[in-house]
Motif scaffolding. Structure first.
Motif, mmCIF file in Angstrom:
data_model
loop_
_atom_site.group_PDB
_atom_site.id
_atom_site.type_symbol
_atom_site.label_atom_id
_atom_site.label_comp_id
_atom_site.label_asym_id
_atom_site.label_seq_id
_atom_site.Cartn_x
_atom_site.Cartn_y
_atom_site.Cartn_z
ATOM 1 N N ALA A 25 57.100 58.935 28.975
ATOM 2 C CA ALA A 25 57.579 58.809 30.348
ATOM 3 C C ALA A 25 59.014 58.289 30.380
ATOM 4 C CB ALA A 25 56.659 57.891 31.141
ATOM 5 N N SER A 26 59.319 57.321 29.523
ATOM 6 C CA SER A 26 60.673 56.767 29.474
ATOM 7 C C SER A 26 61.685 57.816 29.038
ATOM 8 C CB SER A 26 60.716 55.571 28.518
ATOM 9 O OG SER A 26 59.911 54.519 28.987
ATOM 10 N N VAL A 27 61.295 58.643 28.072
ATOM 11 C CA VAL A 27 62.181 59.717 27.619
ATOM 12 C C VAL A 27 62.434 60.703 28.750
ATOM 13 C CG1 VAL A 27 62.355 61.715 26.094
ATOM 14 C CG2 VAL A 27 61.582 59.515 25.188
ATOM 15 N N ALA A 28 61.365 61.065 29.484
ATOM 16 C CA ALA A 28 61.507 62.013 30.587
ATOM 17 C C ALA A 28 62.390 61.441 31.692
ATOM 18 C CB ALA A 28 60.131 62.378 31.136
ATOM 19 N N ILE A 29 62.148 60.187 32.062
ATOM 20 C CA ILE A 29 62.946 59.553 33.110
ATOM 21 C C ILE A 29 64.376 59.346 32.627
ATOM 22 C CG2 ILE A 29 63.177 57.488 34.546
ATOM 23 C CD1 ILE A 29 60.129 57.193 34.369
ATOM 24 N N GLY A 30 64.543 59.098 31.329
ATOM 25 C CA GLY A 30 65.881 58.923 30.781
ATOM 26 C C GLY A 30 66.766 60.137 30.975
ATOM 27 N N ARG A 31 66.144 61.306 31.078
ATOM 28 C CA ARG A 31 66.929 62.524 31.336
ATOM 29 C C ARG A 31 67.628 62.439 32.686
ATOM 30 N NH1 ARG A 31 68.859 65.453 27.678
ATOM 31 N NH2 ARG A 31 69.227 66.980 29.322
ATOM 32 N N SER A 32 66.940 61.867 33.683
ATOM 33 C CA SER A 32 67.573 61.735 35.000
ATOM 34 C C SER A 32 68.734 60.749 34.933
ATOM 35 C CB SER A 32 66.549 61.294 36.046
ATOM 36 O OG SER A 32 66.086 59.986 35.791
ATOM 37 N N PHE A 33 68.599 59.709 34.104
ATOM 38 C CA PHE A 33 69.711 58.774 33.919
ATOM 39 C C PHE A 33 70.924 59.489 33.343
ATOM 40 C CE2 PHE A 33 71.951 56.170 30.740
ATOM 41 C CZ PHE A 33 72.555 55.255 31.569
ATOM 42 N N VAL A 34 70.705 60.342 32.346
ATOM 43 C CA VAL A 34 71.807 61.087 31.745
ATOM 44 C C VAL A 34 72.468 61.991 32.783
ATOM 45 C CG1 VAL A 34 72.400 62.843 30.022
ATOM 46 C CG2 VAL A 34 70.821 60.994 29.433
ATOM 47 N N ASP A 35 71.650 62.654 33.613
ATOM 48 C CA ASP A 35 72.212 63.528 34.648
ATOM 49 C C ASP A 35 72.982 62.727 35.693
ATOM 50 O OD1 ASP A 35 71.104 65.723 33.415
ATOM 51 O OD2 ASP A 35 69.277 65.702 34.624
ATOM 52 N N GLN A 36 72.433 61.575 36.094
ATOM 53 C CA GLN A 36 73.098 60.758 37.105
ATOM 54 C C GLN A 36 74.403 60.166 36.585
ATOM 55 O OE1 GLN A 36 70.228 57.840 38.356
ATOM 56 N NE2 GLN A 36 68.781 59.395 39.066
ATOM 57 N N ALA A 39 73.149 46.686 40.547
ATOM 58 C CA ALA A 39 72.202 47.151 41.563
ATOM 59 C C ALA A 39 71.528 48.444 41.127
ATOM 60 C CB ALA A 39 72.923 47.354 42.888
ATOM 61 N N TYR A 40 72.287 49.305 40.458
ATOM 62 C CA TYR A 40 71.725 50.571 39.983
ATOM 63 C C TYR A 40 70.582 50.334 39.005
ATOM 64 C CZ TYR A 40 71.325 54.922 37.349
ATOM 65 O OH TYR A 40 70.832 56.042 36.729
ATOM 66 N N VAL A 41 70.784 49.444 38.028
ATOM 67 C CA VAL A 41 69.756 49.171 37.022
ATOM 68 C C VAL A 41 68.522 48.551 37.667
ATOM 69 C CG1 VAL A 41 69.187 47.762 35.000
ATOM 70 C CG2 VAL A 41 71.354 48.996 35.087
ATOM 71 N N PHE A 81 61.538 51.581 28.702
ATOM 72 C CA PHE A 81 62.475 52.253 29.602
ATOM 73 C C PHE A 81 63.876 51.664 29.471
ATOM 74 C CE2 PHE A 81 64.624 52.046 33.744
ATOM 75 C CZ PHE A 81 64.908 53.392 33.907
ATOM 76 N N GLU A 82 63.977 50.334 29.465
ATOM 77 C CA GLU A 82 65.293 49.709 29.360
ATOM 78 C C GLU A 82 65.948 50.031 28.021
ATOM 79 O OE1 GLU A 82 66.825 48.355 31.761
ATOM 80 O OE2 GLU A 82 65.160 48.204 33.188
ATOM 81 N N LEU A 83 65.170 50.132 26.962
ATOM 82 C CA LEU A 83 65.724 50.528 25.667
ATOM 83 C C LEU A 83 66.188 51.982 25.693
ATOM 84 C CD1 LEU A 83 63.305 48.769 23.154
ATOM 85 C CD2 LEU A 83 65.757 48.354 23.406
ATOM 86 N N THR A 84 65.477 52.815 26.451
ATOM 87 C CA THR A 84 65.907 54.204 26.617
ATOM 88 C C THR A 84 67.252 54.271 27.322
ATOM 89 O OG1 THR A 84 63.601 54.941 26.751
ATOM 90 C CG2 THR A 84 65.279 56.438 27.587
ATOM 91 N N VAL A 85 67.386 53.519 28.405
ATOM 92 C CA VAL A 85 68.653 53.459 29.128
ATOM 93 C C VAL A 85 69.766 52.930 28.220
ATOM 94 C CG1 VAL A 85 69.884 52.358 31.053
ATOM 95 C CG2 VAL A 85 67.554 53.210 31.383
ATOM 96 N N LEU A 86 69.442 51.893 27.433
ATOM 97 C CA LEU A 86 70.439 51.313 26.533
ATOM 98 C C LEU A 86 70.915 52.324 25.498
ATOM 99 C CD1 LEU A 86 71.968 48.801 25.487
ATOM 100 C CD2 LEU A 86 69.985 48.329 24.039
ATOM 101 N N ILE A 134 70.596 42.505 31.450
ATOM 102 C CA ILE A 134 71.986 42.041 31.458
ATOM 103 C C ILE A 134 72.903 43.029 30.740
ATOM 104 C CG2 ILE A 134 73.556 40.279 30.564
ATOM 105 C CD1 ILE A 134 71.421 38.212 31.100
ATOM 106 N N VAL A 135 72.438 43.524 29.592
ATOM 107 C CA VAL A 135 73.285 44.383 28.769
ATOM 108 C C VAL A 135 73.446 45.779 29.371
ATOM 109 C CG1 VAL A 135 73.466 45.525 26.513
ATOM 110 C CG2 VAL A 135 72.762 43.126 26.658
ATOM 111 N N ASN A 136 72.379 46.346 29.920
ATOM 112 C CA ASN A 136 72.450 47.726 30.418
ATOM 113 C C ASN A 136 73.523 47.928 31.484
ATOM 114 O OD1 ASN A 136 70.661 49.049 28.746
ATOM 115 N ND2 ASN A 136 68.884 48.625 30.019
#
Length: 230
Positions: free
Chosen positions: A29-40, A57-59, A113-118, A210-212
């Protein structure tokens, strides 16, 4: 397990199975949602420059948005696990602490999920979109390396609580069984620390939140890319 099938045995087996499959589900699920992060990320430069939205605020908003879906994933796999063991052994067993199992599986999912975003954010900052697909499944590899590879070897010690995946696995099994004994290998069960597991989970969530935003703030498009977005 010695051929003796009772509630305790089924509960121990259920806790180990649930912790494994729910983490796999959260990883996917994190990998799939991470795709939307890449697009955004294409519009980050424009959004943060010309709107009130900022990386922090975004994170937070992105994280809050996935809480309910991840709770549904956790609840679904609790029911599926209980039904599968009922079909196999004729005993329908639910976690001793249902809310605890849901919360700890959610915690595990949020860390993934946060590691995926990172990982995506670092790659976007350093490499842009080139070869981004190679980094997409990194959270799953990290989970396997930092959780079940340790579990399967029967290794245990304070150092291993540095792995957020291992700590959340311990917390999930504790919610199921109300026991600090981990039965990954029936020949070498060992006791784990709830306190260190909780501290590890809280630490990783705190650090990643904090890091993301700092990584996201550092993602910039080329001037040509910004013009296309605008």
């Amino acid at each position: 397990m010695g051929g003796l099938i009772n509630r305790t045995v089924v509960l121990n087996a259920s806790s180990a199975m649930f912790s494994m499959i729910v983490m796999f589900a959260m990883s996917v699920a994190s990998v799939a949602i991470g795709r939307s992060f890449v697009d955004q990320s294409r519009s980050f430069g424009y959004l943060f420059k010309f709107s009130r939205l900022n990386p922090w605020a975004y994170v937070i908003q992105f994280t809050l948005a996935i809480v309910f879906p991840f709770l549904l994933i956790g609840l679904s796999f609790i029911i599926i696990t209980s039904l599968l063991f009922y079909v196999k052994f004729g005993l329908f067993v639910l976690p001793d602490n249902m809310l605890g199992a849901l919360f700890t599986s959610l915690l595990a999912g949020l860390i993934l999920f946060e590691l995926t975003v990172l990982s995506n954010g670092i790659f976007l900052r350093l490499q842009g979109r080139k070869n981004i697909n190679f980094i997409q499944f990194l959270p799953i590899f990290l989970y396997l390396a930092l959780d079940w590879s340790i579990v399967e070897t029967g290794t245990h010690g304070s150092f291993y609580y540095a792995s957020p995946f291992l700590s959340t696995t311990y917390l999930i099994t504790y919610s199921f069984t109300d026991s600090r004994t981990f039965f990954a290998d029936t020949l070498t069960p060992y006791r784990f620390s709830i306190e260190l597991s909780i501290l590890s989970g809280i630490f990783w969530i705190f650090v990643l939140l904090i890091v993301n935003p700092l990584i996201i703030e550092a993602i910039h498009l080329t001037p040509e890319g910004e013009e296309r977005v605008i």
